[in-house]
Design a protein around this motif. Structure first.
Motif, PDB file in Angstrom:
ATOM      1  N   ALA A 250     -10.571  31.971  10.121  1.00  0.00           N
ATOM      2  CA  ALA A 250      -9.410  32.820   9.815  1.00  0.00           C
ATOM      3  C   ALA A 250      -9.360  33.994  10.781  1.00  0.00           C
ATOM      4  N   ALA A 251      -8.194  34.240  11.365  1.00  0.00           N
ATOM      5  CA  ALA A 251      -8.056  35.368  12.295  1.00  0.00           C
ATOM      6  C   ALA A 251      -6.638  35.906  12.235  1.00  0.00           C
ATOM      7  N   ILE A 252      -6.524  37.227  12.354  1.00  0.00           N
ATOM      8  CA  ILE A 252      -5.195  37.856  12.296  1.00  0.00           C
ATOM      9  C   ILE A 252      -5.033  38.778  13.492  1.00  0.00           C
ATOM     10  N   ILE A 253      -3.782  39.061  13.833  1.00  0.00           N
ATOM     11  CA  ILE A 253      -3.531  39.939  14.962  1.00  0.00           C
ATOM     12  C   ILE A 253      -3.101  41.308  14.437  1.00  0.00           C
ATOM     13  N   GLY A 254      -3.516  42.340  15.157  1.00  0.00           N
ATOM     14  CA  GLY A 254      -3.150  43.685  14.730  1.00  0.00           C
ATOM     15  C   GLY A 254      -3.410  44.686  15.835  1.00  0.00           C
ATOM     16  N   VAL A 255      -3.059  45.938  15.557  1.00  0.00           N
ATOM     17  CA  VAL A 255      -3.263  47.012  16.536  1.00  0.00           C
ATOM     18  C   VAL A 255      -3.903  48.210  15.839  1.00  0.00           C
ATOM     19  N   PRO A 256      -4.731  48.984  16.579  1.00  0.00           N
ATOM     20  CA  PRO A 256      -5.331  50.168  15.956  1.00  0.00           C
ATOM     21  C   PRO A 256      -4.242  51.142  15.500  1.00  0.00           C
ATOM     22  N   ALA A 257      -4.443  51.747  14.345  1.00  0.00           N
ATOM     23  CA  ALA A 257      -3.465  52.714  13.824  1.00  0.00           C
ATOM     24  C   ALA A 257      -3.358  53.891  14.793  1.00  0.00           C
ATOM     25  N   LYS A 258      -2.110  54.364  15.027  1.00  0.00           N
ATOM     26  CA  LYS A 258      -1.910  55.491  15.953  1.00  0.00           C
ATOM     27  C   LYS A 258      -1.780  56.809  15.192  1.00  0.00           C
ATOM     28  N   ASP A 259      -1.212  56.744  14.010  1.00  0.00           N
ATOM     29  CA  ASP A 259      -0.967  57.964  13.247  1.00  0.00           C
ATOM     30  C   ASP A 259      -2.183  58.336  12.412  1.00  0.00           C
ATOM     31  N   THR A 260      -2.272  59.595  12.070  1.00  0.00           N
ATOM     32  CA  THR A 260      -3.280  60.013  11.099  1.00  0.00           C
ATOM     33  C   THR A 260      -2.817  59.504   9.731  1.00  0.00           C
ATOM     34  N   MET A 261      -3.729  58.912   8.999  1.00  0.00           N
ATOM     35  CA  MET A 261      -3.351  58.305   7.724  1.00  0.00           C
ATOM     36  C   MET A 261      -3.948  59.101   6.560  1.00  0.00           C
ATOM     37  N   LYS A 262      -3.131  59.335   5.556  1.00  0.00           N
ATOM     38  CA  LYS A 262      -3.614  60.038   4.363  1.00  0.00           C
ATOM     39  C   LYS A 262      -3.265  59.245   3.112  1.00  0.00           C
ATOM     40  N   LYS A 263      -4.156  59.310   2.186  1.00  0.00           N
ATOM     41  CA  LYS A 263      -3.891  58.699   0.883  1.00  0.00           C
ATOM     42  C   LYS A 263      -3.220  59.776   0.026  1.00  0.00           C
ATOM     43  N   VAL A 264      -2.085  59.405  -0.598  1.00  0.00           N
ATOM     44  CA  VAL A 264      -1.305  60.401  -1.337  1.00  0.00           C
ATOM     45  C   VAL A 264      -1.089  59.922  -2.765  1.00  0.00           C
ATOM     46  N   LYS A 265      -1.212  60.844  -3.706  1.00  0.00           N
ATOM     47  CA  LYS A 265      -0.905  60.478  -5.096  1.00  0.00           C
ATOM     48  C   LYS A 265      -0.066  61.575  -5.724  1.00  0.00           C
ATOM     49  N   ASP A 266       1.028  61.196  -6.348  1.00  0.00           N
ATOM     50  CA  ASP A 266       1.950  62.145  -6.974  1.00  0.00           C
ATOM     51  C   ASP A 266       2.321  63.278  -6.020  1.00  0.00           C
ATOM     52  N   GLY A 267       2.568  62.953  -4.757  1.00  0.00           N
ATOM     53  CA  GLY A 267       3.038  63.958  -3.801  1.00  0.00           C
ATOM     54  C   GLY A 267       1.952  64.861  -3.243  1.00  0.00           C
ATOM     55  N   VAL A 268       0.692  64.578  -3.552  1.00  0.00           N
ATOM     56  CA  VAL A 268      -0.402  65.431  -3.067  1.00  0.00           C
ATOM     57  C   VAL A 268      -1.433  64.574  -2.340  1.00  0.00           C
ATOM     58  N   VAL A 269      -1.950  65.111  -1.213  1.00  0.00           N
ATOM     59  CA  VAL A 269      -2.931  64.366  -0.435  1.00  0.00           C
ATOM     60  C   VAL A 269      -4.244  64.274  -1.205  1.00  0.00           C
ATOM     61  N   VAL A 270      -4.740  63.066  -1.310  1.00  0.00           N
ATOM     62  CA  VAL A 270      -6.001  62.837  -2.001  1.00  0.00           C
ATOM     63  C   VAL A 270      -7.136  62.817  -0.969  1.00  0.00           C
ATOM     64  N   GLU A 271      -6.818  62.260   0.207  1.00  0.00           N
ATOM     65  CA  GLU A 271      -7.880  62.026   1.178  1.00  0.00           C
ATOM     66  C   GLU A 271      -7.268  61.747   2.546  1.00  0.00           C
ATOM     67  N   THR A 272      -7.951  62.210   3.617  1.00  0.00           N
ATOM     68  CA  THR A 272      -7.582  61.794   4.969  1.00  0.00           C
ATOM     69  C   THR A 272      -8.491  60.634   5.325  1.00  0.00           C
ATOM     70  N   VAL A 273      -7.871  59.473   5.558  1.00  0.00           N
ATOM     71  CA  VAL A 273      -8.668  58.269   5.787  1.00  0.00           C
ATOM     72  C   VAL A 273      -9.114  58.252   7.245  1.00  0.00           C
TER      73      VAL A 273
END
Ligand code: CTP
Ligand code: MG
Length: 234
Positions: free
Chosen positions: A127-150
């Motif tokens: 099994a193999a998939i194609i993809g690209v490294p994320a360019k943006d900073t990603m944050k986990k958000v809950k109810d409009g508030v940042v929970v964590e910077t991934v």
């Protein structure tokens, strides 16, 4: 590495707001669907294309296959309500083993080199998939508030094609069907059975045409490719 490909094309293209299936819109005078079909029609490693379509588009698509001489599509498989159901309908028509790719018909910019690397990897690992490294900073958000910077270094934006040994993909789809599991991509169905899924780095041009502004990006990608081609010929 020889492979077959399933192209899900049975969506309604609602987010494109074109009043019809976005795959029938033209880019450079040719429908999006034909751009995608041509990549596989012209790739000698591709032994067959299984196209899942919505019955309301069948007449138009049959006409396009004839007009553009797409010979690798043997028949149209009726799509389902969800992308996963369309793919399952297509997968059930496959009677051989070997390598199968699933590729969104809405991604016309996939390159042959990446397809080959992916099919090769799936042959080695299952099994193999194609993809690209994320360019943006990603944050986990809950109810409009940042929970964590991934941590970005470990995040990839995943695209299609995704490639599998046919026996593994069938098992994954059968299990998902039995358990009413609806995944957001094909690999997630395979992952939940515990199989490792390898990632192959693709490129940022392999966009999925989803909303109207994606058509501007598509024009720009086509323009870039035309210039590169002219540069090579000069
Ligand atoms: N697809 C499919 N069957 C469905 C839904 C989607 O074969 N029931 C296909 C689409 O035609 C597309 C690919 O899956 O090639 C990816 O789906 P998406 O980009 O979401 O396309 P649509 O579902 O058509 O668009 P929307 O979600 O905006 O309606
Ligand atoms: Mg959709």
């Amino acid at each position: 590495m020889a492979y077959q490909v399933i192209l899900p094309a049975a969506g309604l293209g609602k987010r494109m707001r074109a009043g019809k299936n976005k795959l029938l819109l033209e880019l450079n005078g040719m429908p999006v669907l034909v751009h995608t079909l041509r990549v596989f029609e012209e790739d000698e490693a591709c032994t067959g294309i299984i196209l899942a379509t919505h019955p309301q588009d069948d007449r138009e698509i049959t006409g396009l296959l004839k007009k553009y001489r797409i010979l690798k599509v043997l028949n149209l498989v009726p799509g389902g309500d969800e992308r996963q159901h369309s793919i399952y309908n297509a997968l059930r028509t496959v009677k051989t083993d070997g390598i199968i790719l699933v590729h969104d018909a809405a991604r016309p910019f996939i390159r042959k080199g990446h397809i080959h690397r992916l099919a090769q990897k799936a042959d080695e690992t299952g099994a193999a998939i194609i993809g690209v490294p994320a360019k943006d900073t990603m944050k986990k958000v809950k109810d409009g508030v940042v929970v964590e910077t991934v941590e970005r270094a470990s995040l990839w934006a995943v695209q299609t094609p995704q490639a599998f040994r046919i026996s593994i993909l069938k098992k994954a789809y059968e299990r998902a069907d039995q358990e009413h599991f609806l995944g957001t991509d094909d690999a997630s169905l395979v992952e939940r059975l515990g199989y490792p899924v390898s990632i192959v780095e693709g490129d940022y041009d392999n966009i999925k045409l989803t909303t109207p502004e994606d058509l501007y990006f598509a024009e720009a990608i086509l323009e870039k490719r035309k210039r590169l081609e002219q540069g090579r010929q000069a």
